[in-house]
Enzyme design. Structure first.
Site, PDB file in Angstrom:
ATOM      1  N   GLY A  73      39.134  47.084  39.118  1.00  0.00           N
ATOM      2  CA  GLY A  73      39.107  47.899  40.480  1.00  0.00           C
ATOM      3  C   GLY A  73      40.292  49.386  40.172  1.00  0.00           C
ATOM      4  O   GLY A  73      40.460  50.446  40.306  1.00  0.00           O
ATOM      5  N   THR A  74      40.879  48.967  39.491  1.00  0.00           N
ATOM      6  CA  THR A  74      43.042  49.186  39.419  1.00  0.00           C
ATOM      7  C   THR A  74      42.456  49.901  38.724  1.00  0.00           C
ATOM      8  O   THR A  74      42.812  51.506  38.655  1.00  0.00           O
ATOM      9  CB  THR A  74      43.766  48.909  38.718  1.00  0.00           C
ATOM     10  OG1 THR A  74      43.894  47.518  40.271  1.00  0.00           O
ATOM     11  CG2 THR A  74      44.784  49.643  38.621  1.00  0.00           C
ATOM     12  N   GLN A 188      36.358  45.676  47.975  1.00  0.00           N
ATOM     13  CA  GLN A 188      36.246  44.220  49.375  1.00  0.00           C
ATOM     14  C   GLN A 188      34.649  45.187  49.588  1.00  0.00           C
ATOM     15  O   GLN A 188      34.206  43.267  50.139  1.00  0.00           O
ATOM     16  CB  GLN A 188      37.027  44.960  50.235  1.00  0.00           C
ATOM     17  CG  GLN A 188      38.976  44.580  50.075  1.00  0.00           C
ATOM     18  CD  GLN A 188      39.120  43.342  49.632  1.00  0.00           C
ATOM     19  OE1 GLN A 188      38.023  42.095  49.556  1.00  0.00           O
ATOM     20  NE2 GLN A 188      39.834  42.604  48.619  1.00  0.00           N
ATOM     21  N   HIS A 210      35.236  40.560  39.965  1.00  0.00           N
ATOM     22  CA  HIS A 210      35.896  39.018  40.708  1.00  0.00           C
ATOM     23  C   HIS A 210      36.549  39.049  42.472  1.00  0.00           C
ATOM     24  O   HIS A 210      36.478  38.210  42.717  1.00  0.00           O
ATOM     25  CB  HIS A 210      37.167  38.796  39.957  1.00  0.00           C
ATOM     26  CG  HIS A 210      38.718  40.056  41.232  1.00  0.00           C
ATOM     27  ND1 HIS A 210      39.599  39.003  40.898  1.00  0.00           N
ATOM     28  CD2 HIS A 210      39.074  41.085  40.058  1.00  0.00           C
ATOM     29  CE1 HIS A 210      40.576  40.462  41.603  1.00  0.00           C
ATOM     30  NE2 HIS A 210      40.048  41.283  41.142  1.00  0.00           N
ATOM     31  N   CYS A 338      55.216  42.776  47.284  1.00  0.00           N
ATOM     32  CA  CYS A 338      56.574  43.034  47.154  1.00  0.00           C
ATOM     33  C   CYS A 338      57.193  43.458  46.088  1.00  0.00           C
ATOM     34  O   CYS A 338      56.421  44.013  45.142  1.00  0.00           O
ATOM     35  CB  CYS A 338      56.117  41.249  46.684  1.00  0.00           C
ATOM     36  SG  CYS A 338      56.477  39.809  47.603  1.00  0.00           S
TER      37      CYS A 338
END
Length: 399
Positions: A73-74, A188, A210, A338
């Site tokens: 996806g990235t 998603q 995935h 993060c």
């Protein structure tokens, strides 16, 4: 942690592979031959790839030639937004604007901000409402301000933290009036709602294996043949010369099998998972009455994905709750990013109007095809003590 099985409630991050997809991948790993080679072994590998491409295209409502394989996806998001921007700007230097929603995944958000920093793009962020759905009137106004300057519009199909489904048809209708290409990150959504690329009149769409019970490391950018996109990489000219690189035959075959199974079982799986999600939500509310379930309260292809429950626990730190639950064998997510090891509040919740404290005190429970009642039971059994400890710890820190 005791010897009981882990309750895995982080399927939105990655979901277990279907056994059948593992079987296909295992078999194909023994195959010899580069799919770009002209000898018999190469042609056999190419046949597997093209048959997989045809199956994936059929299941996604596209033409086989529109399926461009990549690493996930990235990469597909980067290829879509950068490729469209460069191609459209080359046609007309005035086209420097990229319009995107304020709740995009970082796999899309970061490439867009990179374009602004390094390529002179003017980025325009569409706001969302309190349940995480983009404000269509704001998008319409942004486009109308100077439609000729818009290189591309991108809006995710369903949000990865809230599960809120976006008004893709309305976005496309606005863009169509001005001939602006539209990309949607459907990573998603593809596992839980019907996807039809052609019917939605999208120009480009991202999917990855995935999240569908396939392997990590393969995905696809579905992009119309008529759309120009500048490639990120240059090399052997594979995948329409949009994505060069040796093709992963085993990954692609497993991806196709996983998507096929997901679509075949989608209605049944979605209904079962929605029931489990409702059990989870009802249980959390009975244990923590002031817990807030975020996003659209309604499920269905026009509202919310059936597998995501995003909950704010007032007076608690989500990271503390996550680690306490993990110690009890319950795995979930804060849904926040993060940066250099420093927890950051979710940009999605901030965009929805939450303050930083509420954004930090939230957890995402995401279910999938392997989720059972026992998984929900284990969460609900662990939650009272975990919530009490997290509340007490937060009180000590603030006093």
């Amino acid at each position: 942690m005791n010897d009981q099985p882990v309750a895995y409630l982080d399927h939105a991050a990655t979901t277990p592979m279907w056994p059948e997809a593992i079987d296909v991948m295992t078999a194909e790993l023994g195959r010899l031959g580069n799919a770009s080679s002209l000898h018999a072994s190469g042609r056999a590998s190419r046949r597997v790839v093209e048959e997989s491409r045809e199956l994936i295209a059929e299941r996604l409502g596209s033409r086989p030639s529109e399926v461009v394989f990549c690493s996930g996806g990235t990469e597909a998001n980067n290829l879509a937004i950068k490729g469209l921007y460069w191609a459209r700007r080359a046609q007309d230097p005035h086209r420097r604007r990229v319009i995107f929603s304020s709740i995009e995944h970082h796999a899309l958000l970061d490439p867009v901000t990179w374009l602004a920093k390094h390529e002179g793009a003017a980025i325009d962020m569409t706001p969302v409402d309190a349940i995480g759905r983009i404000q269509v009137d704001a998008l319409r106004s942004a486009v109308a301000a100077d439609p000729a300057s818009v290189a591309a519009i991108t809006t995710m199909w369903a949000n990865n933290e809230m599960g809120t489904i976006q008004p893709i048809d309305e976005v496309v209708a606005i863009a169509r009036e001005h001939g602006i290409p539209v990309h949607s990150d459907a990573v998603q959504a593809a596992g839980y709602v019907p996807i039809d690329f052609a019917a939605r009149q999208l120009d480009a769409m991202t999917v990855t294996a995935h999240k569908l019970g396939g392997p990590v490391g393969v995905g696809a950018l579905v992009i119309r043949r008529e759309i120009d996109a500048v490639p990120l990489m240059h090399g052997g000219g594979q995948e329409r010369d949009i994505r060069s690189g040796t093709i992963g035959v085993a990954l692609i075959a497993s991806f196709a099998r996983a998507l096929d199974l997901t679509v075949q079982r989608q209605a049944e799986t979605a209904a079962r998972i929605e029931r489990l999600r409702q059990r989870l939500v009802d249980g959390v509310r009975s244990i923590v009455p002031d817990a807030v379930v975020n996003g659209d309260p309604d499920s269905g292809p026009n509202h919310r994905l059936p597998n995501i429950a995003h909950v704010t626990f007032p007076g608690c730190e989500g990271d503390a709750m996550l680690m306490l639950l993990d110690a009890q064998g319950v795995e979930c997510s804060t849904g926040s990013a993060c940066d250099a090891g420093v927890p950051q509040p979710s940009h999605v919740l901030l965009a929805m109007g939450y303050d930083e404290q509420a954004a930090r005190g939230s957890l995402r429970f995401s279910l999938g095809h392997t989720t059972t009642d026992a998984d929900v039971d284990r969460l609900l059994a662990a939650l009272p003590a975990v919530h009490e400890r997290a509340t007490r710890a937060a009180h000590v820190r603030s006093s």
